[in-house]
Design an enzyme around this catalytic site. Structure first.
Site, short mmCIF file in Angstrom:
data_model
loop_
_atom_site.label_atom_id
_atom_site.label_comp_id
_atom_site.label_asym_id
_atom_site.label_seq_id
_atom_site.Cartn_x
_atom_site.Cartn_y
_atom_site.Cartn_z
CG ASP A 128 12.17 3.84 8.93
OD1 ASP A 128 11.32 4.54 8.36
OD2 ASP A 128 13.20 3.43 8.35
NE ARG A 163 -12.75 6.90 -6.00
CZ ARG A 163 -12.58 8.04 -6.69
NH1 ARG A 163 -11.91 9.06 -6.14
NH2 ARG A 163 -13.06 8.17 -7.89
CG MET A 170 8.38 6.12 3.56
SD MET A 170 9.67 7.38 3.63
CE MET A 170 10.09 7.52 1.91
N GLY A 171 8.59 3.22 6.53
CA GLY A 171 8.90 2.46 7.75
C GLY A 171 9.85 1.31 7.52
NE ARG A 172 15.29 0.66 4.51
CZ ARG A 172 16.26 1.55 4.48
NH1 ARG A 172 16.88 1.89 5.58
NH2 ARG A 172 16.62 2.12 3.36
CD GLU A 222 8.97 2.04 2.94
OE1 GLU A 222 8.89 2.76 1.94
OE2 GLU A 222 9.91 2.12 3.77
CB VAL A 273 5.21 14.27 1.82
CG1 VAL A 273 4.23 13.21 2.31
CG2 VAL A 273 4.68 15.64 2.15
NE ARG A 275 13.71 10.77 4.42
CZ ARG A 275 14.45 10.06 3.56
NH1 ARG A 275 14.25 8.75 3.46
NH2 ARG A 275 15.36 10.62 2.83
#
Ligand code: F6P
Length: 342
Positions: A128, A163, A170-172, A222, A273, A275
């Site tokens: 993160d 489209r 991720m990253g909190r 996220e 994936v 991590r």
């Protein structure tokens, strides 16, 4: 001297590189013995150890994960946790402990060292990149590379079908992975937790991208939140440090874009994936240098500190400073990226 080593929190690429550097230099240069604690703070709590010597660290530099295992166990949560950790350290004759972890693992190390006299040195890890006092944590560069490669690949499939592709990373509560991979991958919208987003504005950017006959890629962290809404949680559970499980904003946003613009939209959630697997060269370099400097801090009896990257130098900072606040994306840095939106 006998030195304990543990890896706590979410794993990340480069943990093994730190362990290898600590043990190699500690044994070769200083003649230290090492004890590996299994699964983060669970190891000292339950006296669960594995042997850690030069043989044990051979060949692990490029390996993802951690040979010691990891967990989000919080020893400060159980009433007799401190006593049990102290008992284990006494039983194992540990004189210094190297804790490799993020905000939570190092927060425990800061308290154990500041309030209970346990001699700790910290090493900052997390994909993160949200730890204060260090320019970068190891693991972040690998995660950004993985996310960037995914974005590159999503461009071509998005173009083929015209489209929208929403990529959740991720990253909190920090938008570093989204911002760096979004810029590197040429995303058309990047959404970070530090700034609430306006769905109408996103739809306008999406439409303008289609007008020039390109399909938009939206990178969403996220922890990103819409104006007037909340973060989307995976479920109601909390870990032992009180963290919620994020994920779901990508799916929500794709549906919302589809509903408002009538364009076909899909979501890719990169998840763990980011991590897994082998660390990038940068992360191997950073993790190795962190390990070398951590064992030097032990030799200098400079406890209650964390090694940190400042420019290209490794420095020592108080553990308490490193965990006092989260390092989040500066508004001006996010503003820079907006020239590419739409
Ligand atoms: O802190 C690292 C991290 O991967 C976050 O980006 C993410 O929110 C969280 O850990 C996921 O945790 P878990 O491994 O418990 O699913």
């Amino acid at each position: 001297m006998r030195v304990g080593v543990l890896t706590g929190g979410g794993d990340c690429p480069g943990l093994n590189a730190v362990i290898r550097a600590v043990v190699r230099k500690g044994v070769q240069e200083y003649g230290y013995d090492f004890v590996g604690f299994r699964d983060g703070w669970r190891g000292p709590l339950e006296n669960d150890t594995i042997p850690l010597d030069i043989r044990a660290v051979r060949g692990i530099l490029p390996r993802g994960g951690t040979i010691l295992g990891s967990s989000r166990t919080n020893p400060l949560k159980s009433e007799d946790g401190i006593r049990r950790v102290k008992d284990t350290l006494a039983k194992q004759e540990i004189e210094a402990l190297i804790a490799i972890g993020g905000e939570d693992t190092l927060g425990v190390a800061a308290r154990l060292s500041g309030e209970y006299g346990i001699r700790c040195v910290g090493v900052p890890k997390t994909i993160d990149n949200d730890l204060s006092a260090t320019d970068y944590t190891f693991g972040f560069d690998t995660a950004v590379n993985i996310a960037t490669e995914a974005i590159d690949r999503l461009h071509t499939t998005a173009e083929s079908h015209m489209r929208v592709l929403v990529v959740e990373v991720m990253g909190r509560h920090a938008g570093w992975i989204a911002l760096h991979s979004g810029l590197a991958g040429g995303a058309n919208v990047i959404l970070i937790p530090e700034q609430r987003f306006d769905v109408d504005q996103i739809c306008a950017w999406v439409e303008s991208r289609f007008k020039i006959r390109y399909a938009p890629i939206v990178v969403v962290a996220e922890g990103a939140m819409p104006k007037g809404g909340d973060a989307v949680l995976k479920d109601d559970s909390l870990d032992s440090f009180g963290h919620v499980r994020l994920s779901g904003i990508g799916e929500w946003l794709a549906k919302e874009i589809e509903r408002r613009t009538g364009k076909d939209a899909r979501t890719t959630v990169l998840g763990h994936v980011q991590r897994g697997g082998t660390p990038s060269a940068f992360d191997r370099w950073l993790a190795t240098r962190f390990g070398l400097h951590a064992i030097d801090a032990v030799r200098d009896q400079h406890f209650g500190t964390m090694v940190a990257l400042r420019g290209t130098n490794i420095v020592r900072v108080p553990l308490a400073d490193a965990t006092a606040r989260l390092k989040t994306v500066d508004p001006s840095e996010y503003e820079e990226a907006k020239v590419f939106f739409g």
